[in-house]
Write a protein that holds these residues in place. Structure first.
Motif, short mmCIF file in Angstrom:
data_model
loop_
_atom_site.label_atom_id
_atom_site.label_comp_id
_atom_site.label_asym_id
_atom_site.label_seq_id
_atom_site.Cartn_x
_atom_site.Cartn_y
_atom_site.Cartn_z
N UNK A 265 49.25 10.43 22.44
CA UNK A 265 49.17 8.97 22.44
C UNK A 265 47.74 8.47 22.58
N UNK A 266 46.77 9.37 22.65
CA UNK A 266 45.39 8.99 22.93
C UNK A 266 44.56 8.94 21.64
N UNK A 267 44.11 7.75 21.21
CA UNK A 267 43.28 7.66 20.00
C UNK A 267 41.79 7.80 20.25
N UNK A 268 41.38 7.87 21.52
CA UNK A 268 39.96 7.91 21.86
C UNK A 268 39.38 9.28 21.60
N UNK A 269 38.13 9.32 21.14
CA UNK A 269 37.44 10.57 20.89
C UNK A 269 37.26 11.38 22.16
N UNK A 270 37.24 12.70 22.01
CA UNK A 270 37.17 13.58 23.17
C UNK A 270 35.88 13.37 23.95
N UNK A 271 34.75 13.16 23.26
CA UNK A 271 33.48 12.99 23.97
C UNK A 271 33.39 11.62 24.63
N UNK A 272 34.08 10.63 24.06
CA UNK A 272 34.15 9.33 24.74
C UNK A 272 34.97 9.42 26.01
N UNK A 281 30.21 5.71 19.55
CA UNK A 281 31.51 5.95 18.92
C UNK A 281 31.42 6.92 17.75
N UNK A 282 30.30 6.88 17.02
CA UNK A 282 30.17 7.74 15.86
C UNK A 282 30.10 9.21 16.24
N UNK A 283 29.70 9.49 17.50
CA UNK A 283 29.62 10.85 18.00
C UNK A 283 30.78 11.19 18.93
N UNK A 284 31.82 10.37 18.90
CA UNK A 284 32.93 10.55 19.83
C UNK A 284 33.77 11.78 19.56
N UNK A 285 33.68 12.34 18.34
CA UNK A 285 34.45 13.54 18.03
C UNK A 285 35.90 13.23 17.72
#
Length: 427
Positions: A265-272, A281-285
Motif C-alpha cells: 500500500x506504500x507508494x513512497x520511494x524507499x530512499x524517501x 523525489x527524483x532519487x527516491x528509488x
C-alpha cells in the motif's frame, strides 16, 4: 552564436512555406531571407567581425614567421581556435535549450523534469563532440571506403546530437507524464530483479552442483515457485507482506524495533522512507510496493535460473578443475577463472531472457498492485492494459504504446547481443 541563432531559423523554413504555392525558387528565397532576420543579423555582425580579425591575424602571422613549419603551426592554431569556438557555442546552445525547455514548461504550468532534460541535452552535446572526433579520425584515413563510412557516421552523430539536444527536450516537455513514469518504473523493475535473480540462481546452482545430501530434493524445492501459478503464490506474498501488524514480515521487523510498514500500500520511494521527505523525489528509488513485487519476481525465477545454470555446470570439463587444483588454485580462483568464463553462454542466455521478461511483466504486477500504491508499480505493460481496458478505452493510443514497448525491447535485445554477446566464451 550566429550559427546557433541561424540554424533554428533555417530549419523552420518548412513551417514558413506551409500553405504557399510551390513555385521555383521558393526554398532558395526563404533560405536567403533567413539571413535577413533581425536576430540573425544581430548575431552575424560579431561573427563577421571575428572572422575578419582572424584572417588579418593569420596573414600577419604568416608574413612575420619565416619557419618552414609555419603552415603546420597555422593549421594547428586554427584548429585549436575552432575547437574553442565550437566548445563555447555548444555550451551556449546547451544553456539556451535548457532555458527554453524550462520556459516552455513554466508557461504551460507543468513541472519540468529538469534533470532528464539536462541528461538528454548533455548526451546530444556529447554526440556532437564525438562527431567532431570521428571527423578528425576520418581525415586521416587513406581508404575512400573508410573515409566514406566516417563521413556517414559523422552525419548520423550530428543528427542524433541535434535531436537529443534540441528536439527531444521539447518533446519530453509535451510528453504524457504517465508514460514517462511507467517507463521509469519498468527500468527500476528490471534493474531490481535481473541482477539479483541471476546472482542468486548461480549461487544456488553452484551449491547444488556439489556432492551434498538431498540435492535432488533441494532442486525440486527451488524449482517449484517457477511452476506454481502466479495467482496462488501472489496471494501468499500478499499475506506475508500485509500492512497489518500481525503479518509475518511486520512481526519480524517489530522484533528489531522497526515499526510496521504498509508494503503493497506504500507508494513512497524507499530512499524517501529512509531519509525523509527532504530527500529529492527524483532519487527516491522504487516504491516499497514495487520492492515487494521485485522480491516476488526474484523468488519466482531463481529456481528456473538455477536449473539452467546446473545444466551449464554439467558441461564444464572436470579435468580443468583437477589441473587447477594441482597448481594450487583456491575455490574462488576455480570459480572466477574456470566456472564463470565457461558459464558465459548460459549467463548470456538467461540475462537476455530475463531482460525481455521484465519489460513484458504483467501478471504478477497486476495481481499484487493496489489502488493505494497508485501508479508507483505500473510498468509499461500494466499502463497499456489500463489504457485499453478503462471505461473510455483508447485503443489507438494503447496500440501505439505497445509498438513503442516492442521497439524498446528490440533495441535492448540488439544492444545486449552486441555488447554482451562479444564477451561470451564458447570454449
Amino acid at each position: 552564436n550566429w550559427v546557433a541563432v541561424l540554424l533554428p531559423i533555417i530549419l523552420n523554413i518548412p513551417q514558413r512555406i506551409r500553405g504557399q504555392e510551390r513555385v521555383p525558387g521558393l526554398f532558395t528565397g526563404q533560405l536567403a531571407a533567413s539571413f535577413q532576420f533581425p536576430e540573425a543579423i544581430a548575431a552575424g555582425n560579431p561573427f563577421l567581425l571575428a572572422t575578419v580579425i582572424a584572417i588579418i591575424i593569420s596573414l600577419v602571422w604568416w608574413w612575420r614567421v619565416r619557419s618552414e613549419t609555419r603552415f603546420t603551426y597555422l593549421v594547428q592554431s586554427t584548429g585549436a581556435a575552432l575547437a574553442v569556438a565550437v566548445s563555447f557555442l555548444t555550451l551556449q546552445l546547451t544553456i539556451s535549450q535548457i532555458q527554453a525547455a524550462v520556459a516552455t514548461a513554466q508557461a504551460s504550468g507543468d513541472a519540468l523534469p529538469i534533470w532528464s532534460q539536462i541528461i538528454f541535452i548533455s548526451a546530444g552535446v556529447g554526440l556532437i563532440i564525438t562527431a567532431y572526433l570521428v571527423w578528425q579520425r576520418a581525415l586521416k584515413q587513406h581508404s575512400d571506403r573508410r573515409f566514406g563510412i566516417g563521413v556517414l557516421a559523422v552525419v548520423l552523430l550530428i543528427i542524433g546530437g541535434y535531436a537529443l539536444a534540441v528536439e527531444l527536450p521539447q518533446a519530453l516537455t509535451n510528453a504524457d507524464p504517465d508514460v514517462l513514469k511507467s517507463f521509469g518504473v519498468t527500468v527500476l523493475f528490471a534493474v531490481g530483479t535481473v541482477p539479483f535473480q541471476l546472482a542468486i540462481g548461480l549461487g544456488l546452482a553452484y551449491l547444488l552442483f556439489q556432492n551434498i545430501r538431498g540435492k535432488a530434493f533441494f532442486r525440486i524445492v527451488y524449482f517449484m515457485p517457477y511452476i506454481m501459478p502466479f495467482v496462488a503464490t501472489s496471494i501468499v506474498f500478499e499475506l506475508i507482506f500485509s500492512y497489518r501488524p500481525a503479518s509475518i514480515v511486520n512481526q519480524v521487523l517489530g522484533a528489531f524495533g522497526i515499526p510496521a510498514q504498509k508494503w503493497l500500500l506504500e507508494p513512497t520511494g524507499i530512499f524517501n522512507l529512509i531519509f525523509g521527505p527532504q530527500f529529492p523525489q527524483i532519487l527516491g528509488g522504487p516504491s516499497l510496493a514495487l520492492i515487494v513485487i521485485m522480491l516476488y519476481t526474484t523468488w519466482t525465477y531463481i529456481g528456473y535460473d538455477a536449473v539452467v545454470f546446473l545444466a551449464g555446470l554439467g558441461n564444464v570439463p572436470p579435468e580443468l578443475y583437477e589441473v587447477a587444483r594441482i597448481d594450487g588454485a583456491s575455490t574462488w580462483t576455480l570459480f572466477r577463472h574456470i566456472t564463470l568464463p565457461l558459464l558465459s553462454p548460459t549467463t548470456f542466455f538467461l540475462s537476455l531472457i530475463a531482460v525481455i521478461g521484465t519489460f513484458q511483466a504483467f501478471t504478477q504486477i497486476w495481481i499484487m498492485r493496489t489502488p493505494a500504491a497508485q501508479s508507483s508499480v505500473d510498468t509499461m505493460g500494466v499502463y497499456i492494459f489500463r489504457i485499453v481496458q478503462n471505461t473510455d478505452p483508447n485503443l489507438g493510443y494503447g496500440s501505439a504504446m505497445a509498438f513503442v514497448l516492442f521497439a524498446v525491447i528490440l533495441l535492448l535485445t540488439i544492444f545486449q547481443n552486441r555488447i554482451a554477446g562479444s564477451r561470451v566464451f564458447y570454449g
